[in-house]
Write an enzyme that holds these catalytic residues in place. Structure first.
Site, PDB file in Angstrom:
ATOM      1  NE  ARG A   1      -3.044  -1.938  -0.733  1.00 12.80           N
ATOM      2  CZ  ARG A   1      -2.766  -3.248  -0.757  1.00 12.80           C
ATOM      3  NH1 ARG A   1      -2.412  -3.746   0.042  1.00 12.80           N
ATOM      4  NH2 ARG A   1      -2.820  -4.085  -1.653  1.00 12.80           N
TER       5      ARG A   1
ATOM      6  CB  SER B   1      -9.079  -1.647   4.276  1.00 12.58           C
ATOM      7  OG  SER B   1      -9.422  -2.937   3.848  1.00 12.58           O
TER       8      SER B   1
ATOM      9  CD  GLU C   1      -6.212   1.133   1.942  1.00 17.95           C
ATOM     10  OE1 GLU C   1      -6.028   0.062   2.535  1.00 17.95           O
ATOM     11  OE2 GLU C   1      -6.945   1.250   0.956  1.00 17.95           O
TER      12      GLU C   1
HETATM   13  C1  LIG Z   1     -15.634  -0.802  -1.314  1.00 15.15           C
HETATM   14  C2  LIG Z   1     -14.167  -0.508  -1.493  1.00 15.15           C
HETATM   15  C3  LIG Z   1     -13.260  -1.555  -1.598  1.00 15.15           C
HETATM   16  C4  LIG Z   1     -11.892  -1.312  -1.777  1.00 15.15           C
HETATM   17  N1  LIG Z   1     -11.032  -2.379  -1.879  1.00 15.15           N
HETATM   18  C5  LIG Z   1      -9.703  -2.164  -2.063  1.00 15.15           C
HETATM   19  C6  LIG Z   1      -8.801  -3.264  -2.190  1.00 15.15           C
HETATM   20  O1  LIG Z   1      -9.194  -4.432  -2.166  1.00 15.15           O
HETATM   21  N2  LIG Z   1      -7.482  -3.009  -2.353  1.00 15.15           N
HETATM   22  C7  LIG Z   1      -7.004  -1.730  -2.423  1.00 15.15           C
HETATM   23  O2  LIG Z   1      -5.780  -1.561  -2.575  1.00 15.15           O
HETATM   24  N3  LIG Z   1      -7.844  -0.659  -2.323  1.00 15.15           N
HETATM   25  C8  LIG Z   1      -9.167  -0.849  -2.146  1.00 15.15           C
HETATM   26  N4  LIG Z   1     -10.031   0.220  -2.021  1.00 15.15           N
HETATM   27  C9  LIG Z   1      -9.488   1.594  -2.059  1.00 15.15           C
HETATM   28  C10 LIG Z   1      -9.589   2.282  -3.437  1.00 15.15           C
HETATM   29  O3  LIG Z   1     -10.618   1.744  -4.214  1.00 15.15           O
HETATM   30  C11 LIG Z   1      -8.280   2.186  -4.223  1.00 15.15           C
HETATM   31  O4  LIG Z   1      -7.221   2.729  -3.476  1.00 15.15           O
HETATM   32  C12 LIG Z   1      -8.377   2.930  -5.571  1.00 15.15           C
HETATM   33  O5  LIG Z   1      -7.219   2.690  -6.327  1.00 15.15           O
HETATM   34  C13 LIG Z   1      -8.583   4.420  -5.418  1.00 15.15           C
HETATM   35  O6  LIG Z   1      -8.870   4.915  -6.709  1.00 15.15           O
HETATM   36  P1  LIG Z   1      -9.650   6.263  -6.944  1.00 15.15           P
HETATM   37  O7  LIG Z   1      -9.592   6.544  -8.405  1.00 15.15           O
HETATM   38  O8  LIG Z   1     -10.992   6.204  -6.328  1.00 15.15           O
HETATM   39  O9  LIG Z   1      -8.708   7.300  -6.168  1.00 15.15           O
HETATM   40  P2  LIG Z   1      -9.144   8.541  -5.285  1.00 15.15           P
HETATM   41  O10 LIG Z   1      -9.842   8.064  -4.062  1.00 15.15           O
HETATM   42  O11 LIG Z   1      -9.850   9.567  -6.093  1.00 15.15           O
HETATM   43  O12 LIG Z   1      -7.708   9.109  -4.868  1.00 15.15           O
HETATM   44  C14 LIG Z   1      -6.876   8.436  -3.958  1.00 15.15           C
HETATM   45  C15 LIG Z   1      -5.557   9.202  -3.834  1.00 15.15           C
HETATM   46  O13 LIG Z   1      -4.847   9.110  -5.053  1.00 15.15           O
HETATM   47  C16 LIG Z   1      -4.658  10.394  -5.658  1.00 15.15           C
HETATM   48  N5  LIG Z   1      -4.886  10.227  -7.098  1.00 15.15           N
HETATM   49  C17 LIG Z   1      -5.967   9.667  -7.703  1.00 15.15           C
HETATM   50  N6  LIG Z   1      -5.788   9.646  -9.038  1.00 15.15           N
HETATM   51  C18 LIG Z   1      -4.569  10.198  -9.290  1.00 15.15           C
HETATM   52  C19 LIG Z   1      -3.809  10.479 -10.458  1.00 15.15           C
HETATM   53  N7  LIG Z   1      -4.269  10.192 -11.685  1.00 15.15           N
HETATM   54  N8  LIG Z   1      -2.590  11.083 -10.315  1.00 15.15           N
HETATM   55  C20 LIG Z   1      -2.109  11.408  -9.105  1.00 15.15           C
HETATM   56  N9  LIG Z   1      -2.784  11.185  -7.959  1.00 15.15           N
HETATM   57  C21 LIG Z   1      -3.997  10.588  -8.043  1.00 15.15           C
HETATM   58  C22 LIG Z   1      -5.665  11.312  -4.993  1.00 15.15           C
HETATM   59  O14 LIG Z   1      -5.195  12.641  -4.964  1.00 15.15           O
HETATM   60  C23 LIG Z   1      -5.746  10.703  -3.589  1.00 15.15           C
HETATM   61  O15 LIG Z   1      -4.673  11.144  -2.772  1.00 15.15           O
HETATM   62  C24 LIG Z   1     -11.410   0.012  -1.844  1.00 15.15           C
HETATM   63  C25 LIG Z   1     -12.337   1.085  -1.739  1.00 15.15           C
HETATM   64  C26 LIG Z   1     -13.694   0.814  -1.567  1.00 15.15           C
HETATM   65  C27 LIG Z   1     -14.673   1.967  -1.473  1.00 15.15           C
END
Ligand SMILES: Cc1cc2nc3c(=O)[nH]c(=O)nc-3n(C[C@H](O)[C@H](O)[C@H](O)COP(=O)(O)OP(=O)(O)OC[C@H]3O[C@@H](n4cnc5c(N)ncnc54)[C@H](O)[C@@H]3O)c2cc1C
Length: 358
Positions: free
Chosen positions: A167, A240, A345
């Site tokens: 992570r 998480s 996280e």
């Molecule tokens: C129901 C649920 C289940 C999940 N299960 C998992 C799992 O099994 N494993 C896991 O690892 N994660 C999990 N997650 C967490 C999450 O889905 C992941 O971390 C995902 O990759 C976040 O993507 P996002 O586009 O929503 O990012 P965001 O939430 O929009 O952003 C997260 C961070 O990344 C930055 N960011 C986003 N896009 C970019 C970009 N293009 N360039 C630079 N910075 C950027 C943002 O500024 C922020 O700091 C889960 C979340 C939920 C709600």
């Protein structure tokens, strides 16, 4: 190109927690070129920039986010044969992650099948080296194309340069510096599915295909409210909330002693742990439950998921302050019982990309 910049845009509907205030200014960029244009616009005006993907791993402060929130909505998937059974898949940062998994599995390309059901967009996946069921994006990542806000150049970071960990990545450590434009993975045509977790092995049919594994992982995740489902009462979460703590041997011995003394386990082997080099990775959900915090507990509009002790949920009508107060009290309780400090996280949405709990 002209950017459609709006002001005072509520961010809660753009995140899975559905909490927090508004963006001072906001733009959704639909191509990599538009993304660079928006960054140039912000640089010319000295505006702080915050990148938003699918909003599934962020907590929006109640007071909102100052400066420009840049929502990445660029789409595009490109496949390239690179010899033998290897195929490269390049995804634009705004591509929904599930579409990337679908593109791989439907073409019989192995390497991402266990990462189904993870919400969000492709560009965010290398940031915390997204992982589940024994697979991580880092296993297949070739490179990340990004805009470096320090040198003001588009660069390509190869896998090593991303410094991926559990992570963790350089992109996350140097939060705010890199804006991911695209990610490239190398997949294996006709490769065997990855079945590393016992829970997955037990649930998969004999001789499971990539599609079987994907379907099984999705079903397992659904039972734990770990996929986005509008009908799920635990749906407003970030998955998480805490990472699994990686501790040294002395800390692990102390956890075992507490667990045995309190009668939480009968034998040392019953304390869940995973190997992590010289260290030990503990199960944060186990620590939370054994510290006395039950699944489904509620404190007003926020609480713990009824399906998974590691997920905090918002039931509607709450504030980020209430969510973070609950998170802080869970962390304090686990620390008081086991002497282990949990790390959040999700990130606090803002130009610094700080962890949700300091
Ligand atoms: C129901 C649920 C289940 C999940 N299960 C998992 C799992 O099994 N494993 C896991 O690892 N994660 C999990 N997650 C967490 C999450 O889905 C992941 O971390 C995902 O990759 C976040 O993507 P996002 O586009 O929503 O990012 P965001 O939430 O929009 O952003 C997260 C961070 O990344 C930055 N960011 C986003 N896009 C970019 C970009 N293009 N360039 C630079 N910075 C950027 C943002 O500024 C922020 O700091 C889960 C979340 C939920 C709600």
């Amino acid at each position: 190109m002209s950017l459609a910049i709006e002001t005072n845009v509520p961010l809660a509907p753009l995140t899975t927690f559905e909490l927090g205030g508004a963006a001072e200014s906001f733009v959704a960029v639909r191509s990599e070129a538009e993304c660079l244009e928006a960054l140039a616009h912000a640089e010319a005006r000295g505006l702080p920039v915050t990148v938003l993907g699918g909003g599934s791993n962020v907590v929006v402060p109640d007071e909102g986010v100052r400066g420009l929130v840049l929502a990445i909505r660029s789409r595009g998937l490109h496949l390239e044969e690179v010899g033998g059974a290897s195929v490269r898949l390049r995804a634009s940062a705004g591509e929904p992650w599930e579409d990337v998994v679908e593109a791989a599995v439907s073409r019989d390309l192995a390497g991402l099948e266990c990462l189904t059901g993870i919400p969000g967009l492709a560009g965010a996946t290398p940031i915390q080296n997204v992982g589940a069921y024994g697979q991580e994006v880092g296993d297949r990542l070739v490179s990340v194309e990004a805009y470096d806000r320090e040198t003001r150049r588009v660069i390509t970071l190869d896998r090593d340069a991303c410094e991926l960990g559990y992570r963790q990545s350089r992109l996350k450590r140097e939060a705010g510096r890199y804006v991911v434009l695209a990610v490239t993975f190398e997949l294996t045509r006709g490769g065997a599915p990855s079945i590393r977790y016992r829970e997955l092995a037990e649930a998969c049919p004999e001789g499971a295909s990539l599609a079987d594994v994907r379907r099984t992982v999705f079903a397992l995740r659904k039972k734990k409210s770990m996929v986005l489902d509008p009908a799920d009462p635990n749906r407003r979460s970030a998955g998480s909330f805490f990472t699994n703590p990686v501790v040294d041997a002395d800390t692990f011995a102390r956890v075992v002693e507490v667990a045995l003394t309190r009668g939480l386990v009968a034998r040392e082997e019953d304390v869940p742990r995973y190997p992590a080099g010289d260290a030990v990775k503990l199960a944060a959900g186990w620590l939370i439950e054994r510290a006395g915090i039950q699944k489904g507990m509620r404190r007003g509009p926020v609480g713990v998921s009824s399906a998974h002790a590691l997920a905090l949920v918002h039931h509607g009508g709450g504030t980020t302050g209430e969510l973070l107060a609950l998170a802080a009290s869970i962390r304090a309780q686990v620390e008081a019982v086991f002497g282990v400090r949990l790390e959040a996280e999700p990130r606090l949405l803002g130009p610094d990309g700080a962890p949700a709990l300091a």
